[in-house]
Each structure stands twice: as C-alpha cells, then as structure tokens.
Design a protein around this motif. Sequence first.
Motif, PDB file in Angstrom:
ATOM      1  N   VAL A 105       0.840  -1.202   0.000  1.00 55.73           N
ATOM      2  CA  VAL A 105       0.000   0.000   0.000  1.00 55.73           C
ATOM      3  C   VAL A 105       0.876   1.253   0.000  1.00 55.73           C
ATOM      4  O   VAL A 105       0.627   2.208  -0.739  1.00 55.73           O
ATOM      5  CB  VAL A 105      -0.948   0.002   1.216  1.00 55.73           C
ATOM      6  CG1 VAL A 105      -1.697   1.338   1.316  1.00 55.73           C
ATOM      7  CG2 VAL A 105      -1.940  -1.145   1.121  1.00 55.73           C
ATOM      8  N   GLU A 106       1.932   1.228   0.823  1.00 57.90           N
ATOM      9  CA  GLU A 106       2.821   2.392   0.915  1.00 57.90           C
ATOM     10  C   GLU A 106       3.478   2.704  -0.423  1.00 57.90           C
ATOM     11  O   GLU A 106       3.663   3.864  -0.781  1.00 57.90           O
ATOM     12  CB  GLU A 106       3.884   2.129   1.984  1.00 57.90           C
ATOM     13  CG  GLU A 106       4.680   3.342   2.375  1.00 57.90           C
ATOM     14  CD  GLU A 106       5.574   3.087   3.572  1.00 57.90           C
ATOM     15  OE1 GLU A 106       6.253   4.031   4.009  1.00 57.90           O
ATOM     16  OE2 GLU A 106       5.609   1.943   4.074  1.00 57.90           O
ATOM     17  N   VAL A 107       3.828   1.652  -1.177  1.00 56.02           N
ATOM     18  CA  VAL A 107       4.457   1.841  -2.488  1.00 56.02           C
ATOM     19  C   VAL A 107       3.405   2.019  -3.581  1.00 56.02           C
ATOM     20  O   VAL A 107       3.536   2.869  -4.457  1.00 56.02           O
ATOM     21  CB  VAL A 107       5.367   0.643  -2.820  1.00 56.02           C
ATOM     22  CG1 VAL A 107       5.961   0.792  -4.213  1.00 56.02           C
ATOM     23  CG2 VAL A 107       6.478   0.509  -1.786  1.00 56.02           C
TER      24      VAL A 107
ATOM     25  N   GLY B 155       8.774  -4.662   4.130  1.00 57.78           N
ATOM     26  CA  GLY B 155       7.483  -4.433   3.492  1.00 57.78           C
ATOM     27  C   GLY B 155       7.585  -3.566   2.255  1.00 57.78           C
ATOM     28  O   GLY B 155       6.963  -3.860   1.223  1.00 57.78           O
ATOM     29  N   VAL B 156       8.382  -2.497   2.339  1.00 54.16           N
ATOM     30  CA  VAL B 156       8.541  -1.612   1.185  1.00 54.16           C
ATOM     31  C   VAL B 156       9.243  -2.332   0.042  1.00 54.16           C
ATOM     32  O   VAL B 156       8.860  -2.196  -1.128  1.00 54.16           O
ATOM     33  CB  VAL B 156       9.312  -0.342   1.594  1.00 54.16           C
ATOM     34  CG1 VAL B 156       9.706   0.467   0.370  1.00 54.16           C
ATOM     35  CG2 VAL B 156       8.468   0.507   2.533  1.00 54.16           C
ATOM     36  N   GLY B 157      10.279  -3.117   0.368  1.00 55.20           N
ATOM     37  CA  GLY B 157      10.975  -3.876  -0.678  1.00 55.20           C
ATOM     38  C   GLY B 157      10.055  -4.873  -1.362  1.00 55.20           C
ATOM     39  O   GLY B 157      10.028  -4.978  -2.595  1.00 55.20           O
ATOM     40  N   THR B 158       9.288  -5.604  -0.567  1.00 51.76           N
ATOM     41  CA  THR B 158       8.317  -6.549  -1.132  1.00 51.76           C
ATOM     42  C   THR B 158       7.256  -5.818  -1.940  1.00 51.76           C
ATOM     43  O   THR B 158       6.856  -6.264  -3.027  1.00 51.76           O
ATOM     44  CB  THR B 158       7.655  -7.360  -0.010  1.00 51.76           C
ATOM     45  OG1 THR B 158       8.660  -8.011   0.767  1.00 51.76           O
ATOM     46  CG2 THR B 158       6.703  -8.402  -0.583  1.00 51.76           C
ATOM     47  N   GLY B 159       6.803  -4.671  -1.403  1.00 53.24           N
ATOM     48  CA  GLY B 159       5.801  -3.881  -2.123  1.00 53.24           C
ATOM     49  C   GLY B 159       6.312  -3.396  -3.462  1.00 53.24           C
ATOM     50  O   GLY B 159       5.578  -3.403  -4.461  1.00 53.24           O
ATOM     51  N   GLY B 160       7.593  -2.979  -3.498  1.00 50.16           N
ATOM     52  CA  GLY B 160       8.171  -2.542  -4.764  1.00 50.16           C
ATOM     53  C   GLY B 160       8.177  -3.648  -5.800  1.00 50.16           C
ATOM     54  O   GLY B 160       7.847  -3.426  -6.981  1.00 50.16           O
ATOM     55  N   LEU B 161       8.531  -4.862  -5.375  1.00 45.87           N
ATOM     56  CA  LEU B 161       8.531  -6.001  -6.299  1.00 45.87           C
ATOM     57  C   LEU B 161       7.122  -6.316  -6.790  1.00 45.87           C
ATOM     58  O   LEU B 161       6.908  -6.586  -7.981  1.00 45.87           O
ATOM     59  CB  LEU B 161       9.135  -7.229  -5.607  1.00 45.87           C
ATOM     60  CG  LEU B 161      10.631  -7.142  -5.255  1.00 45.87           C
ATOM     61  CD1 LEU B 161      11.045  -8.363  -4.450  1.00 45.87           C
ATOM     62  CD2 LEU B 161      11.470  -7.024  -6.525  1.00 45.87           C
ATOM     63  N   LEU B 162       6.145  -6.282  -5.878  1.00 45.14           N
ATOM     64  CA  LEU B 162       4.771  -6.607  -6.265  1.00 45.14           C
ATOM     65  C   LEU B 162       4.179  -5.541  -7.190  1.00 45.14           C
ATOM     66  O   LEU B 162       3.493  -5.870  -8.167  1.00 45.14           O
ATOM     67  CB  LEU B 162       3.900  -6.750  -5.015  1.00 45.14           C
ATOM     68  CG  LEU B 162       4.142  -7.988  -4.163  1.00 45.14           C
ATOM     69  CD1 LEU B 162       3.337  -7.925  -2.865  1.00 45.14           C
ATOM     70  CD2 LEU B 162       3.777  -9.254  -4.938  1.00 45.14           C
ATOM     71  N   VAL B 163       4.441  -4.275  -6.873  1.00 48.04           N
ATOM     72  CA  VAL B 163       3.921  -3.197  -7.731  1.00 48.04           C
ATOM     73  C   VAL B 163       4.549  -3.263  -9.113  1.00 48.04           C
ATOM     74  O   VAL B 163       3.870  -3.070 -10.134  1.00 48.04           O
ATOM     75  CB  VAL B 163       4.188  -1.825  -7.071  1.00 48.04           C
ATOM     76  CG1 VAL B 163       3.886  -0.693  -8.041  1.00 48.04           C
ATOM     77  CG2 VAL B 163       3.346  -1.671  -5.808  1.00 48.04           C
TER      78      VAL B 163
END
Length: 398
Positions: free
Chosen positions: A237-239, A355-363
């Motif tokens: 969500v943050e990313v 979380g941000v690293g995972t979010g970046g990969l998912l986005v």
Amino acid sequence: MRSSPYGPVLRDPRMRRLLPGFAASSLGDGMSAVAVSWLAIEIAPPDRHGMWVALAVAAYTLPGALGTFLLAAVLRGRSGAQLVTWDSALRAVALGAIAIFALSGALSIGVYVALLAVSSLLHSWGSAGTYTLMAELLPEREHVPANALLTTLSQGGVLIGPLLAAAVIAGAGASTVIALDAVSFAVLALFCGFGVPWAARAERRNSGSGFRVMVADRKLVALLALTFCFFALYGPVEVGLPVYVSDYLHAPASHLAWYFTAFGGGAVIGGLIAGYLRAWPLWPTASGIVIGVGAAFLPLGLGAPVSVSVAGLAVAGIVYGPYGSITIALFQRSADRAQVLAARRTVMILAGPVGVGTGGLLVTGLGPRPAMLVTAVGTMTLGLLAATATTAQTVRRR
C-alpha cells in the motif's frame, strides 16, 4: 473524566509534566517526515536525488537497530527516564548540528546523512524507554490508556506535522524545520530529565539480552511475529498507492494526501478508543484488529471509487489505532522491559524496509492495484491464522 480510563493517567502529576514533552517531540517527528527527504533534495546533486533521499531516510531510522546491539552493555537495565532523556538529547544535538551547518553554508550531503545516522543511534532504546517509563510510573491496569495517549500524540504529530513543515519549508527552507525538530527533542529531554523524580526511576538490573528474554517467552515471540508480518504487509500500500494515484488516476499530490489523512485521522480516533479496550483479551483483540484492517483495505485492491477507498482507509485507521497500545502492554509486563522493548523496536524497524521492498517487487510485477489487493487478502489471512491458532490453544488448554 473520572469514569474515563484516561482519568487516572491524566491526574498523575508526573504524567502531566511529561506529556507536553512527548507532544512536542511527536510534532517534531511529524515535521521531519517531510523535512528529512526535502533537505536531501535541496543539497544533493540533481542527478542523484533518489539515491540520497533513500540514504537520508534510512539513516534517520536504521542505525537505531544497530544501537540496540552496540550499546546494550551500557544501556541495559537503565530506567525509562534515562533512556528517553539520552536519546532525545542526542537527537537534539545531532539535528541542531545539521541546522548550524546549513545556516553556515557548510552542509554537504555526506555530512547530512552522517549526522542523521548519529541522531538515530539511540532511538530503539529511547522508544523502549518511553513505554518502560509508563510501566515504571503507573500500575499495570493504566498501561494501555497511557500507551494510547502516547499513540494519539504520535498520530496527531503525523497529521499536523507535515502541514506545518510544508509551510515552514516554503518560507524558510527545510533546514529550519530540522532546527525546530531539534528544539522539540531538546524539550522532551528537559521534561524527562527534570520532570520525573529520581525515586520514581527503576533500579538498574543485571539482566540478559532482550532477544534472549523474548525467545524464552513463546507469547512474546508469537506476538512479535504477528506484528512484524502485519506491519510488513502494509508495504504494497505504501508503495502502490502513490503510483496508483499518479499513473492510473492521473491525480495531483493533494489527492494522495486525502488517503493518508483519512488513515491518520482514523488512527487518532482508534488510538483514543484503545483505553476502553484494556480489559479485552489480548489475542482475540489483536487478531480481530488484523482481520478488520485487511477487510478495510479491500476497496483499494478492488479498485472501488475514490470516496469508498478513502472511507475504507479511515476505517482501517480506526481499527488499527488500538493495536500498538494493546500489544505493547504485554511487553511492558516483562521484568526486563527496557531490553525487551528495545529488541522489539529493532525487529519492527526492519519490518518497514522488508514491506517496502516486497511492495516494490509486487507493484513492479503485478501493478499497484493487484499489489494492494495482496495486502488486503494477506492481512486478513494473517489475522485468521492468528485467531485459529489462539482458538486451538484455548481448546487444548481446556
């Protein structure tokens, strides 16, 4: 006020002396959320803004995890007031040095990042000291209301601080905001250093590592694992939300602000509700909060209209608000609370980057809306697993 769970906390004369200091530092933290990255942009080479902003943000948080290990021999067993005072004083000095260097025109980007790292070196211990101090001053039944007041002050700073920072930056530059942040921590250091009588401070203990104490307690380990996963799942969500607003809705930054303001405002309300939940059982309440937050994120992941998505984030904030106050109370009951809370803070510092690293990969791989749907479904699943485990343990015990 007499029937409110916050009445005994606010009537305590020591708490009345301390709360203005915590309010000042919370406002300073809210202002620094904007100023730290903006000052990096002002002084970094134009072609390397992204790298230096990332380094500045990391330097303002991650060294605190390192300080948990490097300074354990010196700080282990110290009272909450001492830990908060020393952390606040160091932050005030380091941030004040940044402002002085900027005023003299001698602030380079390397010196800036180095001073930010110094300022955060004691912050895991300072955060632990805050909740240790609440446990030292107040009886156990008042811990959740006291935690809730601190959470409300923190969320209020997140709401108001960025707006004040933007106004000050427009008129006097980001270094002035950093100077104000330094003043806010100096105020907290003074209030903690002189607002709590020495007789109210805990005796020094020769206890072991906070991590070793936690590993020996399965409840603490399980709660820490739940909290780490809960916070890390917010990363998409943050990313994804800024990318979704910019690239898919083609809306301005003010549009994005509505989402975060809705969540922050809801969290303030939820934080105040926490005091009334102090008698609720910990695990069912924590599991229900996780499930509720995941459900409130569903409109974002499903591409609902903006009004529905913003309302969903407000609900998510209200549901999330009591989580920290309730769960930290379990760590406050430990005999070695300062070490345990510092270890908890260290682990939680790492949850954000994960979380941000995972979010970046998912986005990048799925797009922002599917990534946010992963957050919603994953968070609900996490809460359901925690609730199932709690129910199974209760059945076995019976």
